[in-house]
Each structure stands twice: as C-alpha cells, then as structure tokens.
Design a protein around this motif. Structure first.
Motif, mmCIF file in Angstrom:
data_model
loop_
_atom_site.group_PDB
_atom_site.id
_atom_site.type_symbol
_atom_site.label_atom_id
_atom_site.label_comp_id
_atom_site.label_asym_id
_atom_site.label_seq_id
_atom_site.Cartn_x
_atom_site.Cartn_y
_atom_site.Cartn_z
ATOM 1 N N GLY A 80 0.888 -1.103 -0.129
ATOM 2 C CA GLY A 80 -0.064 -0.043 -0.178
ATOM 3 C C GLY A 80 0.909 1.229 0.001
ATOM 4 O O GLY A 80 0.243 2.420 -0.610
ATOM 5 N N SER A 81 2.056 1.167 0.460
ATOM 6 C CA SER A 81 2.820 2.328 0.662
ATOM 7 C C SER A 81 3.391 2.928 -0.584
ATOM 8 O O SER A 81 3.803 3.974 -0.986
ATOM 9 C CB SER A 81 3.994 2.011 1.711
ATOM 10 N N ILE A 82 3.560 1.710 -1.676
ATOM 11 C CA ILE A 82 4.110 2.022 -2.748
ATOM 12 C C ILE A 82 3.472 3.359 -3.814
ATOM 13 O O ILE A 82 4.194 4.072 -4.320
ATOM 14 C CB ILE A 82 4.406 0.723 -3.718
ATOM 15 N N PRO A 83 2.169 3.150 -3.922
ATOM 16 C CA PRO A 83 1.550 4.136 -4.710
ATOM 17 C C PRO A 83 1.464 5.450 -4.074
ATOM 18 O O PRO A 83 1.542 6.319 -4.662
ATOM 19 C CB PRO A 83 0.200 3.395 -5.266
ATOM 20 N N VAL A 84 1.295 5.311 -2.662
ATOM 21 C CA VAL A 84 0.855 6.516 -1.970
ATOM 22 C C VAL A 84 2.118 7.474 -1.944
ATOM 23 O O VAL A 84 2.297 8.583 -1.947
ATOM 24 C CB VAL A 84 0.141 6.400 -0.709
ATOM 25 N N LEU A 85 3.114 6.872 -1.601
ATOM 26 C CA LEU A 85 4.384 7.722 -1.468
ATOM 27 C C LEU A 85 5.002 8.046 -2.847
ATOM 28 O O LEU A 85 5.388 9.243 -3.124
ATOM 29 C CB LEU A 85 5.751 6.843 -0.991
ATOM 30 N N TRP A 86 4.649 7.409 -4.011
ATOM 31 C CA TRP A 86 4.839 7.873 -5.255
ATOM 32 C C TRP A 86 4.251 9.171 -5.641
ATOM 33 O O TRP A 86 4.579 10.065 -6.278
ATOM 34 C CB TRP A 86 4.551 6.763 -6.450
ATOM 35 N N MET A 87 2.799 8.985 -5.323
ATOM 36 C CA MET A 87 2.136 10.162 -5.663
ATOM 37 C C MET A 87 2.084 11.539 -4.648
ATOM 38 O O MET A 87 2.144 12.600 -5.272
ATOM 39 C CB MET A 87 0.384 9.728 -5.657
ATOM 40 N N LEU A 88 2.789 11.384 -3.577
ATOM 41 C CA LEU A 88 2.871 12.315 -2.533
ATOM 42 C C LEU A 88 3.909 13.123 -3.160
ATOM 43 O O LEU A 88 3.558 14.511 -3.013
ATOM 44 C CB LEU A 88 3.263 11.645 -1.315
ATOM 45 N N GLY A 89 5.063 12.878 -3.639
ATOM 46 C CA GLY A 89 6.119 13.738 -4.179
ATOM 47 C C GLY A 89 5.668 14.279 -5.377
ATOM 48 O O GLY A 89 6.421 15.534 -5.664
ATOM 49 N N SER A 90 4.594 14.043 -6.127
ATOM 50 C CA SER A 90 4.061 14.928 -7.267
ATOM 51 C C SER A 90 2.873 15.661 -7.136
ATOM 52 O O SER A 90 2.213 16.095 -8.237
ATOM 53 C CB SER A 90 4.084 13.892 -8.415
ATOM 54 N N VAL A 91 2.399 15.911 -6.053
ATOM 55 C CA VAL A 91 1.278 16.589 -5.664
ATOM 56 C C VAL A 91 1.700 18.149 -6.125
ATOM 57 O O VAL A 91 2.549 18.781 -5.692
ATOM 58 C CB VAL A 91 0.532 16.711 -4.276
ATOM 59 N N GLU A 92 0.607 18.684 -6.830
ATOM 60 C CA GLU A 92 0.652 20.297 -7.425
ATOM 61 C C GLU A 92 0.892 21.115 -6.215
ATOM 62 O O GLU A 92 -0.021 20.928 -5.292
ATOM 63 C CB GLU A 92 -0.284 20.368 -8.427
ATOM 64 N N ASN A 93 1.491 22.251 -6.383
ATOM 65 C CA ASN A 93 1.511 23.345 -5.270
ATOM 66 C C ASN A 93 0.063 23.945 -5.338
ATOM 67 O O ASN A 93 -0.490 24.079 -6.269
ATOM 68 C CB ASN A 93 2.350 24.302 -5.438
ATOM 69 N N GLY A 94 -0.658 24.074 -3.938
ATOM 70 C CA GLY A 94 -1.861 24.687 -3.791
ATOM 71 C C GLY A 94 -3.086 23.425 -3.805
ATOM 72 O O GLY A 94 -4.031 23.757 -3.350
ATOM 73 N N ASN A 95 -2.624 22.390 -4.134
ATOM 74 C CA ASN A 95 -3.545 21.254 -3.882
ATOM 75 C C ASN A 95 -3.465 20.450 -2.678
ATOM 76 O O ASN A 95 -3.115 19.340 -2.427
ATOM 77 C CB ASN A 95 -3.360 20.211 -5.055
ATOM 78 N N THR A 96 -4.055 21.491 -1.617
ATOM 79 C CA THR A 96 -3.942 21.068 -0.443
ATOM 80 C C THR A 96 -4.697 19.890 0.117
ATOM 81 O O THR A 96 -4.514 18.947 1.097
ATOM 82 C CB THR A 96 -4.126 22.218 0.829
ATOM 83 N N SER A 97 -5.663 19.639 -0.481
ATOM 84 C CA SER A 97 -6.693 18.627 0.056
ATOM 85 C C SER A 97 -6.088 17.251 -0.686
ATOM 86 O O SER A 97 -6.086 16.259 0.389
ATOM 87 C CB SER A 97 -8.175 18.747 -0.696
ATOM 88 N N SER A 98 -5.579 17.162 -1.657
ATOM 89 C CA SER A 98 -4.799 16.057 -2.300
ATOM 90 C C SER A 98 -3.588 15.761 -1.470
ATOM 91 O O SER A 98 -3.204 14.517 -0.859
ATOM 92 C CB SER A 98 -4.725 15.970 -3.473
ATOM 93 N N LEU A 99 -2.919 16.676 -1.005
ATOM 94 C CA LEU A 99 -1.669 16.633 -0.262
ATOM 95 C C LEU A 99 -2.164 15.953 1.063
ATOM 96 O O LEU A 99 -1.490 15.231 1.555
ATOM 97 C CB LEU A 99 -1.184 17.870 0.145
ATOM 98 N N LEU A 100 -3.062 16.479 1.680
ATOM 99 C CA LEU A 100 -3.583 16.140 3.209
ATOM 100 C C LEU A 100 -4.171 14.611 3.120
ATOM 101 O O LEU A 100 -3.684 13.787 3.997
ATOM 102 C CB LEU A 100 -4.543 16.953 3.714
ATOM 103 N N PHE A 101 -4.873 14.280 2.133
ATOM 104 C CA PHE A 101 -5.458 13.107 1.822
ATOM 105 C C PHE A 101 -4.201 11.880 1.847
ATOM 106 O O PHE A 101 -4.400 10.911 2.295
ATOM 107 C CB PHE A 101 -6.298 13.096 0.375
ATOM 108 N N LEU A 102 -3.206 12.267 0.608
ATOM 109 C CA LEU A 102 -2.143 11.456 0.757
ATOM 110 C C LEU A 102 -1.278 11.223 1.887
ATOM 111 O O LEU A 102 -0.525 10.160 2.246
ATOM 112 C CB LEU A 102 -1.214 11.737 -0.444
ATOM 113 N N LEU A 103 -1.082 12.399 2.786
ATOM 114 C CA LEU A 103 -0.519 12.215 4.113
ATOM 115 C C LEU A 103 -1.257 11.279 4.964
ATOM 116 O O LEU A 103 -0.277 10.425 5.579
ATOM 117 C CB LEU A 103 -0.124 13.659 4.543
#
Length: 442
Positions: free
Chosen positions: A315-338
């Motif tokens: 489960g860690s593999i995709p969420v870590l991969w996506m976390l590093g590519s979250v666009e600036n300003g997209n705080t909701s996606s950033l928080l969800f992935l965190l």
C-alpha cells in the motif's frame, strides 16, 4: 517498608504506560530537530546535502548504540541502561539550542544518536520481562504507538511554543525540552523495575496467579557455553537476517519520510511554521490507529506479521510515489495522501518488533533486538542521506522532492519482497539450556 501493590497482573500495564511516556520524551528531542530543520537549515546556511548528512549521522550513531544497548540490557538490566540513555539525550538536547555551525551540529547529532540509541532495546527487554508471550504483540504495538503519538503532537507543541513564547525562534525551545527529560528520569526511577520478580523480592508487588515465577532475571549468571548456545538461536537463523533487511527497509521509509517531511512542506509547498506544524502531524494521528490495528491483527486474527507487512508495504508504494508529485496549492490531495502514508507506512511498525519476542526465547530477546535494530537502523542512516542528493534545487531556491518519494516507494517494494520469504514459526530446540517450559508450550 515500601507499599505493596496488589493485583500484580495489572501492574505490568503501569510499567508499559510509563515506558511509553518515557519513549515519547525520547521522541520529543529528535522530532524537535526535524520539525525545525528547514529553519535551522536557513539560519546555519546549510545545503540539502548537509542536511541529509546531519540527519544520517544521527542514525549511524543510533544504530551503533543499538547493538551495545541490547547486550547491556541482557547483562546489567534494562533500567540502568535506560537511565544512562535519558541522561545523555536530555543534556545533548539542551545544548542543541546553542549550536552555531555545521560542525557543532554534527557532533551534537552523534551525541543524541548515542544517547537515544541506548533506549529502545532495553525498553523492549523490559516489556518482554513483564508480559507473557501471548500478550507481547499487543504490548509492543502499544509501545510502538509512541512513534506515532510523538510525531503527531511534537510538531504542533514545539511550533506553538516557538510562535507564541519565543517570537518564532527555535533555539529556546530546546532549552525547555530539558524539563520532560528530567520528568522521564523520575518516572523511571519510581515506577519501573527490570522484572516482576525484582519487585516481588523487594516487597513492592504482591504475588498472584498471573505472575510467572520463571521470569528470568536480567542479571542471572549463565555459563559461557549456555550463552553461546542461546545466542546461536538467532545468529544461526537465516530468517533473522531476512527480518533484519526487512527492518532496514521499514526504518528507511519511516525515518526518510519523517526526516524530510517538514522541509518538503516548507520548501516545495510554501507552508509557514504554523501550517507546517499541523500538516506534518496529520499522518501520525492515523499512524497511532494503524499501529494498534497491526498489533491486534497479529495477536487476535492473523497470528502472523507477514500479511500485515505485505498490506503495509504494498500500500505504501503508490501513495509515496504520488505524494512527491502533488501540485502546489492542492492542499486537499496533499492532506489525503499524507493520511494514507501515515496508515500504510506505520501499519507494521508495532508488529514488526513483536516478531523477535514471538520467535525467540526471552533470555536472548534483548540481544537479538539490539543487533537487528542496530543493523536495521542503518536504513535510517542511508535513507535521509540518499534523499539529500535526490532533492532538486531550482534557480530561485525552490526544491523538488519527486525523486525522493519515488526512492521511498522503491524501498517499500524491497520490504514487500523480504516479507514474502520470511518465516515466523517459533524457534525451539532441546539443545538450548535456557529455554524454559513456557517457551516450549506456547
């Protein structure tokens, strides 16, 4: 005469809670450094590579200390070793507030690593002395939640202390953190003994049916031949080394993300000190429940670590991969992935340390834990260092952590492969003179 505590079976939970609180104090010191790292970096004019070196040298000293800590816990008892550890890391933490340059900081990080590194294995040994085998998964998983609670509360507490009491300055906070260290020393002195037998012998604990009369004393004297055969149970076990590599990967991902998360939020996403303090706490709030769930699944449902580990690492593999590519300003996606990172990365954090107490007899658990954690902590040494080289620095001073989180995802994949090959049946042999009846029957 000291007051006798009745219901001896319940006092082990008092010991567990005290050990848990003291380990949170341990984390206060190291997490305060990581929380203020982007601001320390700016004040001391450090490059990302130097920041990675400072983070890694702590874990190098921490890893080296694990090995001696385990053997010392088995030889002189866990309480004495924890006393030394708390005294050292409290003193070094207070000195951190006066650091002036990279070299001074480097030596302080080594000192902090040596101090804190002598805390973990003795704590595990103490839990192992106090809890029967059938409860160790849950006991150690609860203890491991200190790794979630501390990272969840420390950033919020220290950033608010800095913001409201010291006008945003980080240095005075480290002087204040000497106070919890002193409290930890007092709690350890008054409430904790090495084993139930020690408290019973001193009249501090009443004896009842839930106390195991066969608990070994950490100061028991055995012949050299008996010790050699006992240590051979894990030193000659191939799966001990698979487990150690698994632990290497687990700690590489956990401490890699923990080390760089604040800098990632400040330099790549532009959050201020108060906003960063909240966001960096979010994954560890989820982590607390993930660790407890992992321990419960191991003791009550699955009775094994492997499936829990596979769920966590895959489960860690995709969420870590996506976390590093979250666009600036997209705080909701950033928080969800965190939050997802907090769950998957930490699901196995408690149950992984219950593996050794369940596989090996209690008289060697301190040494096995110290050696495995010492080697495994090299993952925590390598990971921040490699990450420092993977951070891309833009011409305007911005930093990109995309490659860093891809690296963490790759390490999670390696951990999953290790978990597939790991065996978990209990090691027993009649050749082991220290194996007591309880170990054979459970």
């Amino acid at each position: 005469m000291a007051k006798v505590i009745n219901k001896a079976w319940g006092y082990r939970y008092v010991v567990l809670v005290i050990l848990w609180l003291i380990y949170i104090i341990n984390y206060f010191d190291r997490m305060a450094v990581l929380t203020f790292l982007p601001f320390i970096q700016k004040d001391l004019n450090l490059t990302p590579v130097e920041v990675g070196q400072l983070a890694s040298v702590f874990f190098f000293a921490y890893a080296a200390a694990q090995i001696s800590a385990g053997f010392l816990a088995d030889k002189i008892g866990p309480k004495k070793v924890m006393y030394i550890a708390i005294t050292v890391f409290t003193f070094v933490t207070a000195l951190t507030g006066a650091v002036k340059n990279f070299t001074q900081f480097l030596f302080l990080r080594i000192g902090l690593g040596l101090g804190e590194g002598h805390h973990f294995a003795p704590a595990i040994r103490a839990i192992n002395n106090w809890f029967p085998r059938k409860e160790r998964g849950r006991a150690i998983s609860f203890f491991a939640t200190s790794w979630a609670v501390a990272p969840a509360v420390v950033p919020v507490i220290v950033t608010n202390i800095s913001f409201y009491f010291f006008a945003g300055h980080w240095r005075p906070v480290f002087y204040v953190l000497a106070i919890p260290g002193i409290i930890g020393i007092i709690l350890l002195w008054y409430f904790v003994k090495d084993s139930p037998k020690e408290m019973i012998d001193k009249g501090r604990l009443s004896k009842d049916q839930d106390i195991d009369d066969k608990n070994e004393s950490p100061n028991e004297n055995y012949s050299r031949e008996e010790k050699r055969k006992s240590y051979g149970l894990f030193l000659k076990d191939f799966h001990f080394y698979i487990y150690t590599l698994l632990l290497f990967c687990q700690l590489a991902v956990y401490w890699g993300t923990t080390t760089w998360l604040t800098t990632f939020l400040v330099t790549q996403h532009g959050f201020n000190i108060k906003e960063m303090g909240f966001l960096v706490s979010a994954p560890y709030i989820v982590a607390f429940f993930a660790m407890m769930l992992g321990g419960w699944l191991m003791d009550k449902v699955l009775y094994r670590m492997k499936p829990i580990a596979l769920i966590g690492y895959i489960g860690s593999i995709p969420v870590l991969w996506m976390l590093g590519s979250v666009e600036n300003g997209n705080t909701s996606s950033l928080l969800f992935l965190l939050l997802l990172v907090g769950f998957f990365v930490n699901l196995n954090c408690g149950s992984i340390y219950a593996y050794l107490p369940k596989r090996y007899p209690k008289n060697v658990v301190g040494s096995a834990t110290g050696l495995a954690n010492g080697i495994g902590q090299m993952g925590a040494f390598v990971s921040p260092l490699v990450a420092g080289y993977l951070v891309k620095v833009g011409t305007n001073g911005t930093q990109d952590f995309g490659g860093v989180f891809i690296f963490f995802a790759a390490v999670s994949a390696l951990a999953a492969i290790c978990a597939i090959f790991l065996k978990e049946n209990q090691v027993t042999t009649v050749a082991n003179p220290l194996m007591n009846k309880e170990e054979h029957l459970n």
